[in-house]
Design an enzyme around this catalytic site. Structure first.
Site, PDB file in Angstrom:
ATOM      1  N   GLY C 130       0.839  -1.196   0.000  1.00  0.00           N
ATOM      2  CA  GLY C 130       0.000   0.000   0.000  1.00  0.00           C
ATOM      3  C   GLY C 130       0.878   1.252   0.000  1.00  0.00           C
ATOM      4  O   GLY C 130       2.072   1.187   0.246  1.00  0.00           O
ATOM      5  N   CYS C 131       0.259   2.398  -0.249  1.00  0.00           N
ATOM      6  CA  CYS C 131       1.060   3.625  -0.386  1.00  0.00           C
ATOM      7  C   CYS C 131       1.735   4.016   0.912  1.00  0.00           C
ATOM      8  O   CYS C 131       2.930   4.356   0.922  1.00  0.00           O
ATOM      9  CB  CYS C 131       0.210   4.766  -0.931  1.00  0.00           C
ATOM     10  SG  CYS C 131      -1.265   5.145   0.043  1.00  0.00           S
ATOM     11  N   PHE C 132       1.012   3.955   2.029  1.00  0.00           N
ATOM     12  CA  PHE C 132       1.641   4.314   3.300  1.00  0.00           C
ATOM     13  C   PHE C 132       2.743   3.321   3.676  1.00  0.00           C
ATOM     14  O   PHE C 132       3.822   3.724   4.099  1.00  0.00           O
ATOM     15  CB  PHE C 132       0.591   4.392   4.411  1.00  0.00           C
ATOM     16  CG  PHE C 132      -0.370   5.544   4.276  1.00  0.00           C
ATOM     17  CD1 PHE C 132      -1.739   5.326   4.304  1.00  0.00           C
ATOM     18  CD2 PHE C 132       0.093   6.846   4.130  1.00  0.00           C
ATOM     19  CE1 PHE C 132      -2.639   6.380   4.178  1.00  0.00           C
ATOM     20  CE2 PHE C 132      -0.804   7.904   4.006  1.00  0.00           C
ATOM     21  CZ  PHE C 132      -2.169   7.669   4.027  1.00  0.00           C
ATOM     22  N   ALA C 135       6.026   4.085   1.713  1.00  0.00           N
ATOM     23  CA  ALA C 135       6.814   5.187   2.254  1.00  0.00           C
ATOM     24  C   ALA C 135       7.433   4.809   3.597  1.00  0.00           C
ATOM     25  O   ALA C 135       8.604   5.087   3.874  1.00  0.00           O
ATOM     26  CB  ALA C 135       5.937   6.429   2.414  1.00  0.00           C
TER      27      ALA C 135
END
Lengths: 325, 325, 325, 325
Positions: C130-132, C135
Site C-alpha cells: 500500500g502507499c503508506f 513510504a
C-alpha cells in the site's frame, strides 16, 4: 424584536452561507431550516462550529404547506424545484429565491441590490441573481446607463471557483483529484445565466443585447468569481471609472478600483469589485467584475435583498471585511 | 464609547487579521496602524475592500514613543523586535503581543484565553500564544488537569497552512510554485514554540514535560492548523471527551467533537476544536486540536484577550461562524 | 519482442497510472484493459492524450476466465474484490496486485522492491505494498535491519494527497469544495495498512512490532505521501543516514537526504526519499519517508515489481525524473 | 553517439524542465548547465531526485565565450538578457532560445513546431514561442490557414498556472498566501506576447491582425495554460474541427477534441489540445487551446525544436503521457 427567518436548501453551499450570515445578523433569527439530505439531523451535525439554540435546530423535510410562522424564507433549491413549491408559500411570508426559477418572472423583483435597490424595497418576492450575473451586471451597469458601451456583442469570459459551479449541495459531482490543478471550460455557447443577463442589459441600456457571448470556466479554488467582459465602445478608462464611481456613490458594497480586481479581495464578504481598462483606438472597453460566488453571488446578496424588503439597513449582518489571505 | 485601538505590524497577516476583526467589533475603534513596508499608504491601499474612515487611515512608521492616545495596542512584530520596543510603551496602554518575545515572561500574562481566562482579566500586558501552542494546549489542557495523560514524552505532530509558517508579513519567502501541491516537514527536533508549550504543560499538570517532541509541517493551503498529539495514558476515549466537555463547559469558542476535527471547521473564526481517540491497551491517548492559525492561532485569540482585559464580553466581535466551504 | 500486459481496474487512478507507465515502457505492450465504469469505451475516451493503437484499445468488462493471452496482469481492484477473481487467473499469467487482498498471503511475494528485490525475482504472484507502507517501510528498513531502533512502539503520522485516500476509481467521494483548503485526520487507531506494516517490521527486525500506531491525514493536494515516524532508539542522525546509504547503495530509486524530504520531490516518479533526525538524549529517532502515492505508492512500484519478475532491468520505463514544480 | 547539450538558466522552471526532458532523452546528453543563483552547486543540490553522472554536474556561471564543446544550447534567460549574450555563442552550437528576445527576429526561426516544422528543420537558431502564443497559435492555425475566421479583432482571454507567469527562475514574486485561492487578471491591454502572436496570425492568414486583444489571468495552480479565443467567422463547429484534424493529421503532439479541453490533460507532457465551438448566426467562432506552460509552452516545445534541428525523430524524449490526476 427579531425577524423570523427560514432557509430551505440548508444542505447546499448557498443555504449554508445564508445560515452563517443570519447567525450573526442583528435582526434575523433562524427558526426553520429544511433540506433534502440532512432532514432529521441537528444543524450542529452539519455545521460543527455552531453552539446554543442554533446548534440544536432540527433540519426538517421541506414542505411549503406546513411552514412555521415565518417573516422571510430564503430558498436555495435546485433549478426547476422552486417554481411550483414556492407558489404554495403564503404571501405573508416574504421570499428571496436564490435559485434561478423566478428571475425576470412577473411578480418577482430581480434582486440586483447594488444597481436598483429602489425596485426591491417594498417587494415580497425577490429573485436573487445568479453568481455570474451578479459579477457581470454590477460591472456593466454604469457603462450601460451612461451609454459608454454598446449593449450588443458583449463577450463575457467568466471564471468561477468550484463551490459555485451550480452543483448545489455538498454532494458535489466534482471529485477533488479531477478538479484540482485543472482549468475547465464548460457551458460553451449557451448557459442558464444568459437570459437574465441579456434581459438586464436591455433594461439598463434601452438597447438590444444581441450577440451576447458567455463562456464560464471552472477554476481550482473554492470561492470566487471573476468576469472579464469585452465590450465595444469609444470611452476611455477614466470615463469608465468615473461613471462607476458616480453610479455607486454611497452604495455600501461596491468598490471601484483602478487595479484589476482579484477574487480574494471579496472572499467571505458581500463586496463586489469593478474595474475597467479601455482602448478607444480599438473600440474596446474591458470591464472586470469580482464577487465571492457564495457572497454577492448568492447568500450575501440574498441577505442584502432581505434587508431591503424588511426595511432594515442594507448592511445589517453584512459588514464583514473579506477574509484575507 | 469606543475603545481606542492600535495595531503595529499591520503589513503582516496577523496584523491584517486583527484589523479585520477590529473593523467589525462593537467596542473597538482602530485609530492607529503602523507597519514597515506600507508606512505612508492608506489602509485601503492594502485592503481594497475597506471603506469610510477606516479606509483613509494612514499607516504610520512604528515609533513606540510617539503613539497617539490608545487604550489597547496589538503588536505583531517579527521575533526579537517586540521586547525592546514594547518596553517603551506607556503602562496606561494595554498591550496584547501576538509575537513571541513575551511568552512566559515575568509581568506578562500568557494569553491562553480558553484555558485560564481568570489569569488574563485585569492584566495590562498579555503575551498571545503561538499558533501551534494555541491548538496544542487547548487540546491537552483537560487531560493534563485531570491527569488522564502523562505530561512527559508527549509527541506533537503539527500541520499548518502556509500563512502561519511564521513568515510574518505578506512578503512570504514561499513561492507559490514551490509550495503548492507539496508537503514539507521543517523545524525538526527544536522549534521556537516548544518552550511555551513545555512551560504550560508543566503548569497545568504539575509534572515534568521532559521528552517533548514537536514536528511542524507546511501544508499547501492558506489557513489552518491541526495537531495530532500522541500521549501516554490509560484513559478511554470517552473519559477524554468527558473531561474536555467539563473543562470547556460554558466556554464560547471550544468545540469538543467525537469525529476527528477538520481544519476548515475553524477557518475564518476564533473557534478551536478538540477531539480524542484512546487505546488503553497500548497506553495511548491521541489528542487532536484544530484552529485557524490566524484566528485562535493569532488575531482571534488576541482580540479575545483584549476583550478580557477590557472587561468586555469575551465574544465581542468574534461571533462569526467559520467560513465554509 | 514485447511482453503482453493487461490492466484490470483501468478506471481507477492506480490503473490509469500503470497505463501511463506501460505506454512508455520499452518492453511492455498494453494489450488488455478492463474496468467497471468505462467498459465499452476506448482508452482515448478516458485518457484524451493517447494516440495510435493504444488510444483505440477498447476497455473490456472484467472476467478473469476470458483473458486474452497475457504475460503480466496488473490488478487494481477494490479491497476484497481481488482474492476470488485473481485465483481464477491462469498461473502462466504473472500477476502484480496493487490492491490489498494478497499482502503477506501465502504464495504471494510482498513487493517491497527497494528492500528485498531478491525475494521478488522469479515470482509469479506479487502483492504490491500500500502507499503508506511503501513510504514507511522504505524509511524504516535500514534502521530495523541495523537495529538502530526498537521495532516496538513505533508511531507513524502519515499525510496523503487525496488521490491516494483509497477511494480507487475516478468517482471520488471527496467533493472538491469539502476537501480543498482542509486537513482531515481519519482512520484513527486502526487502518487497513497496519497489518502489512507490522508484519514487515517484524520480518526486518526479528522483533515484535507491538504498540504500532498509525494515523493518516488527508492533505489538500492531488499526489504525495509523507510519513513522519517516531521511533525509540539511541542512534544519532549520522548513524541513521549512514545505515540508509549503505542499505540502498546501488539501488536505483531511493534517495537518502539530509534535509527533510518534500513530497513534490517524488511527484510523477517512482522515487522514494528517506531522511532522519535523531536525538539520542530523548531516545528518539524521527524517520521520514516520501513517495508519490501513485508512483512508488502504487503503479510505479508495481511496474518495478513487474520488471523484476520479468527479468528486465529494474528501471525499465521508470527512469523519469519527478515533475517539478 | 549522443548529442552534447547545454542549458543556461538551469535555476528557472523552464531550464529545470528542459533538464528533466533531456535526462530521459535517448540521444541528448546534458554536459553543461549554467545559472545565476545556483552557480557552484551540483545539479543534485537543486534537483534532489537525480542520481549518477547527471547529479554530480556542477552548475557553472554563465559565460557564452567559455562554453565547453556543445552541439545544442537551450537558453532560458530573463527577457532582455538573451540577445547580447547569445550573439557571442559560436555558430557551430545550435541554439534554442526559450526566452523572448529572438522571436520573429531575422536569422532566427520561430519555433512553432506543430505548425511549420519544415521551417525549423535545418536551422541553427530557433526562438521558442512563449507559453500563451504556443497555446493560441496551435488553436488558431488551422482556422487562419483555411480562412474560417477573420485574422482581425481576435480576442484572446488567457489563463495560466503560476509557474508560467513569466517570473523566470524559482525566486517567484508570488507569495503562496497571496496567490492561493485567488484569480488575478494582469497585463491588461498590452503584453509582451502580443507581437509574436500578431506576426504569426498575419503570416498564417495573409491578412491583418489589427484589433488583437489579449488578457492574461493568473490561476491558482502550478502548471497549465488555457486560452479561450473569440473570433469572427461564419464557420460551423464541425468545419473547425475538421480543418484542425486535417491540419494536424500525422502530427504527434496535437489532439483535436470535441469536448472543451482541460489543462490537466496536458500537464507534464508536450501535448497541445485544441477544440472549437462556433455559432454562425452570431458570426462567432470560439477556439480553445491547452498546453502545459512548461511543456509545449516552454521546455517541451524547445526539446521538440531541438529534435527537429538535430534531425532526430520529433518525438524523441517527449513521448510521456500527461501525468493524471
Amino acid at each position: 424584536m427579531s425577524i423570523r427567518v427560514g432557509i430551505v436548501g440548508i444542505s447546499g453551499f448557498g443555504g449554508g452561507e445564508v445560515m452563517r450570515l443570519v447567525a450573526n445578523h442583528p435582526s434575523f433569527e433562524l427558526v426553520y431550516a429544511a433540506g433534502e439530505s440532512s432532514a432529521g439531523s441537528r444543524l450542529a451535525d452539519r455545521f460543527p462550529g455552531l453552539s446554543g439554540k442554533l446548534a440544536e435546530l432540527v433540519i426538517e423535510k421541506w414542505d411549503p404547506e406546513t411552514l412555521p410562522k415565518l417573516d422571510v424564507l430564503f430558498a436555495s433549491l435546485p433549478t426547476g424545484a422552486s417554481a411550483g413549491a414556492l407558489a404554495r408559500v403564503p404571501m405573508d411570508v416574504k421570499i428571496v429565491d436564490i435559485g434561478g426559477d423566478h428571475r425576470h418572472v412577473e411578480g418577482w423583483a430581480y434582486g440586483l441590490a447594488d444597481v436598483w435597490p429602489a425596485q426591491i424595497k417594498g417587494q415580497v418576492r425577490v429573485a436573487n441573481p445568479g453568481c455570474f450575473p451578479a459579477a457581470t451586471l454590477n460591472a456593466l451597469a454604469p457603462l450601460l446607463v451612461d451609454k459608454l458601451i454598446e449593449p450588443a456583442n458583449i463577450v463575457i469570459d467568466a471564471k468561477t471557483g468550484i463551490s459555485g459551479a451550480g452543483r448545489g449541495g455538498s454532494d458535489s459531482r466534482f471529485g477533488y483529484a479531477e478538479s484540482n490543478e485543472n482549468l475547465i471550460p464548460y457551458g460553451l455557447l449557451k448557459h442558464v445565466h444568459m437570459p437574465e443577463m441579456a434581459e438586464t442589459i436591455e433594461r439598463l441600456s434601452g438597447g438590444s443585447a444581441s450577440g451576447l457571448v458567455f463562456t464560464p470556466h471552472l477554476v481550482p479554488m473554492t470561492r470566487g468569481v471573476l468576469v472579464t467582459i469585452y465590450c465595444r465602445g469609444h470611452a476611455t478608462t477614466d470615463q469608465c471609472l468615473d461613471a462607476a464611481r458616480r453610479f455607486y456613490a454611497g452604495r455600501a458594497f461596491v468598490r471601484v478600483t483602478e487595479k484589476p480586481p482579484q477574487t480574494k479581495w471579496a472572499t467571505g464578504s458581500n463586496l463586489a469589485f469593478v474595474s475597467y481598462a479601455a482602448d478607444p483606438e480599438r473600440n474596446l472597453v474591458i470591464a472586470m467584475g469580482v464577487v465571492d460566488n457564495l457572497g454577492k453571488g448568492a447568500a450575501g446578496q440574498a441577505v442584502q435583498n432581505a434587508n431591503l424588503i424588511c426595511s432594515l439597513p442594507e448592511t445589517a449582518g453584512l459588514e464583514g471585511a473579506a477574509v484575507w489571505p
